[in-house]
Design a protein around this motif. Sequence first.
Motif, mmCIF file in Angstrom:
data_model
loop_
_atom_site.group_PDB
_atom_site.id
_atom_site.type_symbol
_atom_site.label_atom_id
_atom_site.label_comp_id
_atom_site.label_asym_id
_atom_site.label_seq_id
_atom_site.Cartn_x
_atom_site.Cartn_y
_atom_site.Cartn_z
ATOM 1 N N ILE A 280 -0.238 6.479 4.057
ATOM 2 C CA ILE A 280 -1.551 7.014 4.419
ATOM 3 C C ILE A 280 -1.455 8.524 4.596
ATOM 4 O O ILE A 280 -0.635 9.022 5.365
ATOM 5 N N ALA B 62 -6.743 6.860 0.486
ATOM 6 C CA ALA B 62 -5.770 5.988 1.145
ATOM 7 C C ALA B 62 -6.406 4.892 1.986
ATOM 8 O O ALA B 62 -5.832 3.817 2.154
ATOM 9 N N VAL B 63 -7.597 5.172 2.537
ATOM 10 C CA VAL B 63 -8.237 4.240 3.483
ATOM 11 C C VAL B 63 -9.662 3.954 3.031
ATOM 12 O O VAL B 63 -10.367 4.839 2.538
ATOM 13 N N LEU C 155 -6.278 -0.390 4.441
ATOM 14 C CA LEU C 155 -5.595 0.399 3.440
ATOM 15 C C LEU C 155 -6.192 0.054 2.081
ATOM 16 O O LEU C 155 -6.582 -1.088 1.832
ATOM 17 N N GLU D 188 -9.151 6.485 9.941
ATOM 18 C CA GLU D 188 -8.836 5.317 10.770
ATOM 19 C C GLU D 188 -9.174 5.588 12.237
ATOM 20 O O GLU D 188 -9.774 4.742 12.906
ATOM 21 N N PRO E 264 0.816 -1.221 0.000
ATOM 22 C CA PRO E 264 0.000 0.000 0.000
ATOM 23 C C PRO E 264 0.848 1.269 0.000
ATOM 24 O O PRO E 264 1.986 1.290 0.480
#
Length: 519
Positions: free
Chosen positions: A160, A324-325, A180, A168, A157
């Motif tokens: 972040i 990113a998440v 991720l 998160e 990944p």
Amino acid sequence: MSNQFSLNDSVDAVVIGTGAGGAPLMARLAAAGLKVVALEAGKYWDPKKDFPTDERAQDKLFWNDERLSAGKDPVAFGSNNSGTGVGGSTLHYTAYTPRVQPDDLQLKTDFGVGVDWPISFDEIATYYDEIEHFIGVSGPAEYPWGPARKRSYPTPPLPINGAGQLMERGCEAVGIKTSLAANAALSAGRYQEGVGHRPACANRGFCQAGCNIGAKSSMDVTYIPLALSKGAELRTECYVTQLVKDSSGRISEVVYIQDDQEKRQKCKYVFLCAGAIETPRLLLLNQLANSNGQVGRNFMAHTGLQIWGEFDEDIRPYKGIPGAVISEDTHRPKDADFAGGYLLQSIGVMPVTYLQQMARQRGLWGESFKKAARAYNHVAGINILGDCLPYDFNYLELSDEKDSRGLPKPRVHFTNGENEIRMTAHADKIMREIWDAAGAKNVWDYQRNAHIIGTCRMGHDRETNVINADGQSFDVPNLFISDNSTFPSALAVNPALTIMALSLRTADQFLKNRNRLDV
């Protein structure tokens, strides 16, 4: 770029459009030894020279021809959707590439609304794996939702960004699982067939525009070079106006404008990959593949509500990969009062884009706007990407207004149905809880619909669909369609990876059945 094939030679295939629907197919057909000509309306950009770190300078990557929007929730075009140039909308997509889940393909079976897909998850998943490893998708070793993968992502990944870290934190506080995300951008340099070495992502956060180092896996640095290395020809700044049929009902010529001159390419097969607006528009202009009146029908646009907040932390939302998440805990919520589901994702944003959205949604002006603008480095977003049902009242038609070429502009009618309204309300509550738990202040929402989908639906029934499960027109035997217009449902994930998968599948099914089709 000089012609490799003569206009008078009948090439095996003309591919119209070089985005996620056209480029993989173009490469596959060329690799099989076919004479392939691809026609692209835009330019072949040089990333190092043409993709500066400047938002306004990259407006040229959007399909900026005027499209007319109608309905109670008119859809924004331009930067919201299709692109101009070799690579299509992948030039400015955010590279977010989650896979569908099997139940995404069977809304009718599970909920009694919409339609099921005519192909299975397993058929698509085989191509997902191939594509992820060819273009270079970065993602986690373990992913909590959906069927287990056969192979890990080729690269780990990406880092972040600030919004992802806050998502998160907020999700953990309210009991929502996160992961991720998978992104089509390299976290480590690698060799790319037809290109050579591609470098790792520099995390400059400009993924919503062109990547100037080639770390983002757009079609211009992946499938297009592969296609060219296999012998395909690419013609740029070619705007297709006509698909000419012969006496047998097959398309024999593709007419296009290049350098203000009309040109005609003879061909045996046409693969129309121009997207969910230009594909049906071209068919309607030529009165093709529409004996059942379904071209332009079943237009869909993902529910895409965004929730923004200000934080004490220095976030710098322009840094890092935007998405990113991810969380798919809301894929099929137990307390849902709607069909389908949605995913949650963190979002980074470039400054001009953010300020335009904020000004439009919040109605701020003067000093109040300046104050909110000064908080840019402390803002973070979270949004949904949710299903949308096909409705009779959402469709594309040709208007009476003419464009600069003298052709009718497309008019797109769109209104969110009760299902989309309920889904958005469900997500609004959850996202506000997440941001509250993460410490957000001055929270506000941005209502939107993202991605243009439908208008040339695939299916088994020729009365209610434009193409069959292999991408072939029911009306015109040598016409195939491969882009987001063919989706029977919107899906609860971003569409790019699935468009690429269908592109390869369409090519493979064509090659498998070509002897029969040539008869």
